[in-house]
Design a protein around this motif. Structure first.
Motif, short mmCIF file in Angstrom:
data_model
loop_
_atom_site.label_atom_id
_atom_site.label_comp_id
_atom_site.label_asym_id
_atom_site.label_seq_id
_atom_site.Cartn_x
_atom_site.Cartn_y
_atom_site.Cartn_z
N LYS A 470 -28.18 15.78 46.79
CA LYS A 470 -28.98 15.54 47.99
C LYS A 470 -29.36 14.06 48.10
N GLU A 471 -29.73 13.46 46.97
CA GLU A 471 -30.10 12.05 46.98
C GLU A 471 -28.92 11.18 47.40
N MET A 472 -27.73 11.52 46.91
CA MET A 472 -26.55 10.73 47.25
C MET A 472 -26.19 10.90 48.72
N ALA A 473 -26.38 12.11 49.26
CA ALA A 473 -26.10 12.33 50.68
C ALA A 473 -27.06 11.53 51.55
N LYS A 474 -28.33 11.48 51.17
CA LYS A 474 -29.32 10.70 51.93
C LYS A 474 -28.97 9.22 51.90
N ALA A 475 -28.60 8.74 50.71
CA ALA A 475 -28.25 7.32 50.58
C ALA A 475 -27.00 7.00 51.39
N ALA A 476 -26.04 7.93 51.39
CA ALA A 476 -24.81 7.71 52.15
C ALA A 476 -25.09 7.67 53.64
N ASP A 477 -26.04 8.47 54.09
CA ASP A 477 -26.39 8.51 55.51
C ASP A 477 -26.94 7.17 55.97
N LYS A 478 -27.55 6.43 55.04
CA LYS A 478 -28.13 5.12 55.35
C LYS A 478 -27.18 3.98 54.97
N GLY A 479 -25.98 4.34 54.51
CA GLY A 479 -25.00 3.32 54.16
C GLY A 479 -25.25 2.65 52.84
N GLY A 480 -26.05 3.26 51.99
CA GLY A 480 -26.41 2.62 50.73
C GLY A 480 -25.87 3.32 49.50
N GLN A 481 -24.76 4.03 49.64
CA GLN A 481 -24.21 4.76 48.50
C GLN A 481 -22.73 4.46 48.36
N GLU A 482 -22.32 4.03 47.19
CA GLU A 482 -20.90 3.83 46.91
C GLU A 482 -20.37 5.07 46.20
N PHE A 483 -19.19 5.53 46.63
CA PHE A 483 -18.59 6.72 46.06
C PHE A 483 -17.27 6.40 45.39
N ASP A 484 -16.72 7.37 44.68
CA ASP A 484 -15.38 7.28 44.13
C ASP A 484 -14.37 7.25 45.27
N VAL A 485 -13.14 6.94 44.96
CA VAL A 485 -12.12 6.75 45.98
C VAL A 485 -11.85 8.04 46.75
N SER A 486 -11.91 9.17 46.07
CA SER A 486 -11.66 10.46 46.74
C SER A 486 -12.74 10.75 47.77
N THR A 487 -14.00 10.64 47.36
CA THR A 487 -15.11 10.93 48.28
C THR A 487 -15.14 9.93 49.43
N THR A 488 -14.87 8.69 49.13
CA THR A 488 -14.83 7.67 50.19
C THR A 488 -13.78 8.01 51.23
N ASP A 489 -12.63 8.50 50.77
CA ASP A 489 -11.57 8.88 51.69
C ASP A 489 -11.99 10.07 52.55
N LEU A 490 -12.66 11.05 51.97
CA LEU A 490 -13.12 12.22 52.73
C LEU A 490 -14.10 11.80 53.82
N ILE A 491 -15.02 10.91 53.48
CA ILE A 491 -15.99 10.44 54.46
C ILE A 491 -15.28 9.69 55.59
N LYS A 492 -14.32 8.88 55.23
CA LYS A 492 -13.59 8.11 56.25
C LYS A 492 -12.81 9.03 57.18
N ARG A 493 -12.21 10.09 56.61
CA ARG A 493 -11.47 11.04 57.42
C ARG A 493 -12.38 11.81 58.38
N ALA A 494 -13.61 12.11 57.89
CA ALA A 494 -14.54 12.90 58.71
C ALA A 494 -15.20 12.08 59.79
N PHE A 495 -15.55 10.83 59.47
CA PHE A 495 -16.36 10.04 60.40
C PHE A 495 -15.64 8.82 60.96
N GLY A 496 -14.45 8.52 60.45
CA GLY A 496 -13.71 7.38 60.96
C GLY A 496 -14.09 6.07 60.30
#
Length: 496
Positions: A470-496
């Motif tokens: 939950k904490e990582m999702a909140k941080a990601a929503d504010k643009g303040g979370q770095e993820f692994d390459v797999s998760t980063t790719d999933l986010i990019k696919r979902a949101f562009g």
């Protein structure tokens, strides 16, 4: 010093049929009747020697002292520095905690009376938004007890997926809907987003003073008032009542509204009866303790990783989901109460379903699979429907026959048609399903979880494991979370 499990791990592995053959009194020894519930553990591998070994472990772990600390309001949630006071909500706790709970219950009842008298307008439907214990408990109560109450149509919405809200919107009139917001902190992101969306739906439909149709259930009333709820419609509960143990306090408001205060009071009294049994009965006759002993035997000695619960009553269809949170959030821990790494399995994975549906879906594995899965059957003697007697007779016969088949098995030279048997099950049989017996049943599971936790040496009342994602999702929503390459790719696919 770690608890000594040597005697338990050295218990001989005897077949269930041999245990029955060797002891004419086995059924009497391993069954109990408490608060309108009949418990039968005779088809488990519990023996008198096993119970004695667990009693010794319970003494070494000071189960009696910790049980008394639970009921007396002492700090037993040590990682968060809190007492655990859900039993006080049903009258079994310290005098101070019980008095506080009763005062808050009186406040809740007064608001229910006011709603029934039309103080908030013509209310036909309730949309209750919460998540976790703030939703699972009320949902179970409303589904089990409120189907025929005919008072209010209650919709429990927990998922942040907008589809969940739209299902409620499709059948509710915004001009006749009450919004109930359940959040211990009144900051839970999923719950608050859902609440804001309900207010928007009401506003767009032309409802005036939408905040005048909101009730807040929280341990932080100031936050609810700050959000816009009038103080008279804020129903507080104690910080020491954990989310998955909270249906007894104001979190149970939608259920009390749906079934009426008298029924809610019966729910509390049924739980209190189980509380008294657990507190005062010797372990060898103590229903929650015996159930926990069986749980631990299979997890620690037979290395069973899961336990299945099947409700042979449609009204209890949500019970397996409720138990998943109660058991796995409570005892799914890897650290002891002393801050050491737990050196043995913790909670089993809890799963289940509804009979007879489950028989045609998962029972193949239970009877012939390579996994040993202890099974618990829950059934009710008195039917809840008005169909022919044969419906209920077939339902109960299926429940009872499944347990017998798991134990006995059937040999066949064709291995595909052979059943090994010696597969354990227990049965809980309710005289009837009403508020009182449901209260006793849920309290039984709470105390069973407590015994498991004490004997494992863990704290059953914190839940830090739910926070990281939950904490990582909140941080990601504010643009303040770095993820692994797999998760980063999933986010990019979902949101562009």
């Amino acid at each position: 010093m770690p608890a000594d499990w040597t005697a338990i791990e050295a218990l001989p592995a005897k077949k269930l049929t041999d245990l029955f053959a060797a002891d004419d009194a086995r059924l009497a020894t391993f069954s109990a009747d408490v608060a309108g519930l009949h418990f039968d553990w005779s088809k488990t591998h519990l023996t008198k020697d096993a119970v004695a070994a667990f009693e010794a472990l319970a003494k070494a772990q000071d189960l009696a002292g910790k049980r008394e600390a639970l009921f007396s309001g002492k700090v037993i949630n040590t990682t968060e520095g809190r007492p655990v006071t859900h039993t006080a909500e049903r009258g079994e706790g310290s005098e101070e905690d019980v008095a506080k709970a009763q005062a808050l219950h009186a406040r809740m009842r007064a608001l229910i009376d006011a709603i029934e008298q039309g103080a908030l307008g013509d209310i036909e439907s309730v949309i209750h938004v919460g998540i976790g214990g703030s939703a699972l408990g009320p949902d179970l109560l409303v589904d089990a007890l409120g189907r025929d109450a005919g008072r209010y149509e209650v919709h429990i919405v927990s998922n942040v997926d907008g589809e969940a809200l739209e299902e409620a919107f499709a059948v509710c009139d915004p001009a006749a809907t009450l919004l109930v917001v359940a959040s211990k902190t009144f900051t839970t992101k999923e719950t608050m987003l859902n609440a804001e969306s309900v207010l928007q739906w009401m506003t767009e439909a032309g409802v005036e003073d939408v905040y005048g149709r909101v009730v807040a259930l929280t341990a932080d009333p100031d936050k609810a008032v700050e959000w816009g709820v009038d103080e008279t419609r804020v129903l507080p509960f104690a910080e020491s009542v954990g989310g998955r143990y909270s249906l007894w306090c104001s979190i149970g408001f939608p259920a009390a509204l749906a079934v009426g205060w008298d029924e809610f009071s019966e729910l509390l009294e049924g739980a209190a009866e189980m509380d008294r049994h657990f507190r005062l009965t010797a372990l060898a006759e103590n229903a929650p303790a015996l159930a926990a002993f069986a749980d631990l035997y299979y997890a620690q000695v037979r290395h069973c990783e899961t336990r299945a619960t099947f409700a042979y009553d449609e009204r209890l269809r949500l019970l397996p989901s409720y138990l998943q949170q109660l058991e796995m959030e409570s005892n799914g821990k890897g650290t002891t109460i002393d801050g050491q790494k737990l050196d043995r399995p913790s909670a089993a994975i809890t799963w289940g379903g509804v009979g007879t549906d489950a028989q045609h879906a998962v029972f193949q594995l239970l009877h012939q699979g390579t996994h040993l899965v202890p099974v618990e059957f829950i059934a009710v003697i008195e039917p809840g429907d008005t169909q022919s007697e044969d419906h209920h007779r077939q339902l109960l016969l299926n429940a009872f026959a499944q347990g017998a088949a798991l134990m006995a098995g059937r040999a066949n030279d064709d291995l595909a048609r052979s059943y090994s048997g010696d597969r354990p099950s227990s049965t809980i049989l309710l005289d009837t399903l009403d508020a009182r017996t449901l209260g006793a049943l849920i309290a039984f599971y709470e105390h069973r979880v407590f015994v498991n936790g004490v004997l494992l040496g863990i704290n059953s009342f914190d839940q830090f494991g739910v926070e990281l994602g939950k904490e990582m999702a909140k941080a990601a929503d504010k643009g303040g979370q770095e993820f692994d390459v797999s998760t980063t790719d999933l986010i990019k696919r979902a949101f562009g």
